[in-house]
Design an enzyme around this catalytic site. Structure first.
Site, mmCIF file in Angstrom:
data_model
loop_
_atom_site.group_PDB
_atom_site.id
_atom_site.type_symbol
_atom_site.label_atom_id
_atom_site.label_comp_id
_atom_site.label_asym_id
_atom_site.label_seq_id
_atom_site.Cartn_x
_atom_site.Cartn_y
_atom_site.Cartn_z
ATOM 1 N N ASP A 1 0.716 -1.106 0.212
ATOM 2 C CA ASP A 1 0.127 -0.034 0.051
ATOM 3 C C ASP A 1 0.904 1.219 -0.042
ATOM 4 O OD1 ASP A 1 -1.897 1.913 0.691
ATOM 5 O OD2 ASP A 1 -3.005 0.661 1.705
ATOM 6 N N ASP A 2 0.788 2.211 -1.052
ATOM 7 C CA ASP A 2 1.477 3.420 -1.021
ATOM 8 C C ASP A 2 3.044 3.134 -1.308
ATOM 9 O OD1 ASP A 2 -0.845 4.947 -1.064
ATOM 10 O OD2 ASP A 2 -0.072 6.017 0.915
ATOM 11 N N CYS B 1 -5.967 3.737 -3.628
ATOM 12 C CA CYS B 1 -6.535 2.577 -2.890
ATOM 13 C C CYS B 1 -7.567 1.747 -3.338
ATOM 14 C CB CYS B 1 -6.652 3.182 -1.551
ATOM 15 S SG CYS B 1 -6.451 1.641 -0.384
ATOM 16 N N ARG C 1 -8.019 -1.910 -5.578
ATOM 17 C CA ARG C 1 -8.498 -3.236 -5.070
ATOM 18 C C ARG C 1 -9.718 -3.533 -5.858
ATOM 19 N NH1 ARG C 1 -5.372 -3.188 -0.010
ATOM 20 N NH2 ARG C 1 -4.214 -1.107 -0.392
ATOM 21 N N LYS D 1 -5.738 -5.705 4.383
ATOM 22 C CA LYS D 1 -6.845 -4.638 4.114
ATOM 23 C C LYS D 1 -7.643 -5.002 2.846
ATOM 24 C CE LYS D 1 -6.346 0.391 2.578
ATOM 25 N NZ LYS D 1 -5.596 1.149 2.523
ATOM 26 N N HIS E 1 -11.077 -2.832 1.986
ATOM 27 C CA HIS E 1 -11.324 -1.379 1.716
ATOM 28 C C HIS E 1 -12.223 -1.223 0.197
ATOM 29 C CE1 HIS E 1 -9.511 2.972 1.321
ATOM 30 N NE2 HIS E 1 -10.774 2.838 1.892
ATOM 31 N N HIS F 1 1.814 2.718 3.986
ATOM 32 C CA HIS F 1 0.990 3.440 4.098
ATOM 33 C C HIS F 1 1.104 4.237 5.171
ATOM 34 C CE1 HIS F 1 -2.750 5.813 4.265
ATOM 35 N NE2 HIS F 1 -3.138 5.336 2.950
ATOM 36 N N ASP G 1 -0.537 -0.830 -4.930
ATOM 37 C CA ASP G 1 -1.863 -0.279 -5.181
ATOM 38 C C ASP G 1 -1.815 0.903 -5.786
ATOM 39 O OD1 ASP G 1 -1.396 0.932 -3.032
ATOM 40 O OD2 ASP G 1 -3.069 1.064 -2.194
ATOM 41 N N ASN G 2 -0.708 1.693 -5.580
ATOM 42 C CA ASN G 2 -0.533 2.911 -6.515
ATOM 43 C C ASN G 2 1.030 3.364 -6.146
ATOM 44 O OD1 ASN G 2 -2.725 3.688 -3.828
ATOM 45 N ND2 ASN G 2 -0.709 4.808 -3.661
ATOM 46 N N LYS H 1 0.784 9.383 -6.174
ATOM 47 C CA LYS H 1 -0.499 8.698 -5.987
ATOM 48 C C LYS H 1 -1.597 9.646 -6.536
ATOM 49 C CE LYS H 1 -3.095 7.494 -1.799
ATOM 50 N NZ LYS H 1 -3.071 7.270 -0.396
#
Length: 549
Positions: free
Chosen positions: A35-36, A73, A77, A130, A132, A218, A324-325, A371
């Protein structure tokens, strides 16, 4: 004697016949999502951060130079889990309901999840991390095909008190509260421990699909002291030097071409040489903690690999790793109403800070932006695939894959036919293509029938061959880049290529109509204020504060 020989020979031939007719065991599948994480935050993509386990997977498997996500995010997903563009899946904007089906903020029933489809093929479906993409008490993982789930929401890595004001627990197992004592756990470890437990409990004769969705790295910047200590002093040189070091290594690794362009530095990135000693120390500490978070994530993956080997599952398991990004630009101290809380030194349970745009400028090396943008720095991810039985070690390819391609790839591997009907529902057709010709075959990049498309909060992009068309909200003007020579997106060649702009823009609006994309001008009034601030969250402290530009 002859009769005995003939009998044995007949039995042997019969056994060989059974062996030839027997179907090979379905491969186990592990999908790991960070994540991130920026494009260059792994050793195998140019980083100095210690990621030996992911580097091992890269060295024994395959890396792609070009692999795309949805820039943020929840939309990423949604596409990853369903094989749909995010609007088709119901998450066109974010995890917010904007009152339109394509923007309801959670997965719709017409978009089948990886777990729902793989379960029909006899797979155990496991998740740790996660999610989300749920809302209105529906579309939680245990409602969308997963057998066993440890779900953790974003927030503090050391306690649960910051999640929705403490009204809801941030951790659940199979939908039930999972109590954890504040200060006695670390979120990344909790995700790893439960993933390992699920693998240990899986029946030996049953293939499994594990979705391992880490929240790291993240924000908030939280890490364990022993991990932070590994990086003490490593970032005292600043982001400009770090970026140069990473780009040099990327060229050595072949991740970027020697002749390819490098993105230009944003005007509001701080000038490290104009910062005071105390300011440099504070900023360096942030990156030490960020590196420690990535380090601990890699350690967790190492534990998963050890469990695979201990159970013998490693011989028939494919692992994919992505982010994810791109790395984020937001600065929590400046953003919206400020940090949720910030009562302790950065990295500790009471702190709530982010690495911000300055360090993310290095994390996304050599790419442009961050992002939530549709430039390469926002939508590009490292991609590692490992499968000893099928993938040649040390493979590096262009790829040009997208998260919508993951679902058809997994279904191809599992021998699954995507259903035309599921529990009385007609599912949306898959948007992507199987990556197997690239992963297992000789193809250097995925061959597509139409371009790739993006839209998120008015930011738009199209990718077709070497061409990339981009526009950034609130503007509507198209920019055009030739990514064969200009991956850094430094030279807009739209004026010299009106025909390309026209062709790709027509294709975009046709896709938008088919996919349920709505002009963001009609949705902006419904956008939550916090998200409006997120889109504007650029680091812009005044020169008078002593930071300089």
């Amino acid at each position: 004697m002859n009769k005995v020989i003939l009998t044995c020979l007949g039995a042997l031939l019969t056994m060989q016949g059974f062996a030839q007719n027997a179907k090979p065991a379905k491969p186990n599948i592990i999908l790991i999502l960070a994540d991130d994480l920026g494009y260059s935050d792994l050793g195998a993509y140019g980083s100095e951060i210690k990621t030996p386990n992911l580097d091992r997977l890269a060295n024994e498997g395959l890396r792609l130079k070009e692999f795309y996500n949805n820039s943020i995010c929840a939309p990423t997903r949604a596409s990853l889990l369903t094989g749909q563009y995010q609007h088709k899946a119901g998450v066109g904007y974010f995890a917010n309901d904007l009152g339109i089906p394509a923007y309801q903020g959670y997965l719709n029933k017409e978009s089948l999840t990886l777990a729902e489809v793989l379960k029909t093929q006899g797979y155990s479906t496991l998740m740790s991390g996660k999610w989300h993409v749920a809302g209105k008490e529906v579309s939680f993982p245990w409602q969308r095909g997963f057998d066993h789930v440890m779900m953790s929401e974003n927030g503090s890595y050391f306690d649960q008190g910051d999640f929705e004001g403490g009204k809801k627990r941030a951790y659940t197992i199979d939908g039930k509260p999972y109590p954890l004592e504040a200060g006695k756990f670390y979120q990344t470890d909790v995700i790893t421990e439960n993933a390992v437990k699920f693998l240990d409990q899986n029946p030996k004769d049953k293939p499994f699909f594990l979705y391992l969705a880490y929240t790291a790295p993240h924000w908030p910047l939280h890490a364990l002291p022993e991990d932070i200590a590994k990086y003490k002093g490593r970032y005292d040189k600043g982001w400009d030097v770090l970026r140069a070091e990473r780009i040099k290594k990327q060229k050595e690794l072949g991740i970027i071409d020697e002749k390819s362009s490098i993105s230009e530095k944003d005007a509001d990135i701080y000038n490290w040489n104009k910062l005071s000693f105390d300011q440099r120390s504070q900023w360096a500490k942030k990156m030490e903690i960020f590196a420690a978070m990535v380090d601990r994530l890699d350690q967790g993956i190492g534990q998963v690999l050890n469990k695979l080997k201990a159970t013998g599952a490693d011989k028939n398991t494919i692992i994919l790793f992505i982010s994810d990004n791109g790395a984020p630009a937001e600065d929590l101290v400046k953003w919206y109403k400020g940090a949720v809380r910030n009562s302790g030194p950065v990295g500790t349970i009471g702190s709530y800070e982010s690495q911000s745009k300055n360090w993310s400028y290095a994390s996304n090396s050599p790419l442009k932006a961050f992002k939530d943008y549709m430039y390469e720095g926002g939508i590009s991810s490292p991609f590692i695939a490992w499968y000893p039985a099928k993938i040649k070690p040390g493979t590096l390819k262009k790829g040009t894959g997208h998260i919508i391609d993951i679902a058809p790839t997994f279904y191809d591997l599992a021998g699954a036919t995507y259903p035309k009907s599921y529990q009385g529902i007609t599912p949306n057709t898959l948007a992507g293509k199987s990556l197997l010709p690239v992963l297992f075959g000789n193809d250097n990049e995925l061959k597509r029938d139409e371009p790739l498309f993006w839209e998120r909060a008015g930011n738009r992009a199209v990718r077709a061959g070497k061409w990339k068309l981009v526009s950034t909200w609130p503007g509507y003007n198209w920019e055009l880049y030739n990514l064969e020579t200009d991956r850094g997106e430094t030279t807009n060649v739209a004026r010299q290529n009106h025909d390309v702009v026209s062709r790709l823009s027509v294709a975009y609006f046709d896709w938008a109509k088919r996919t349920g994309v709505v002009d963001f001008a009609t949705l902006e009034a419904k956008e939550p204020q916090s998200m409006k601030e997120f889109r504007k969250s650029k680091v812009q402290e005044a020169v008078s504060e002593g930071f300089g530009f």
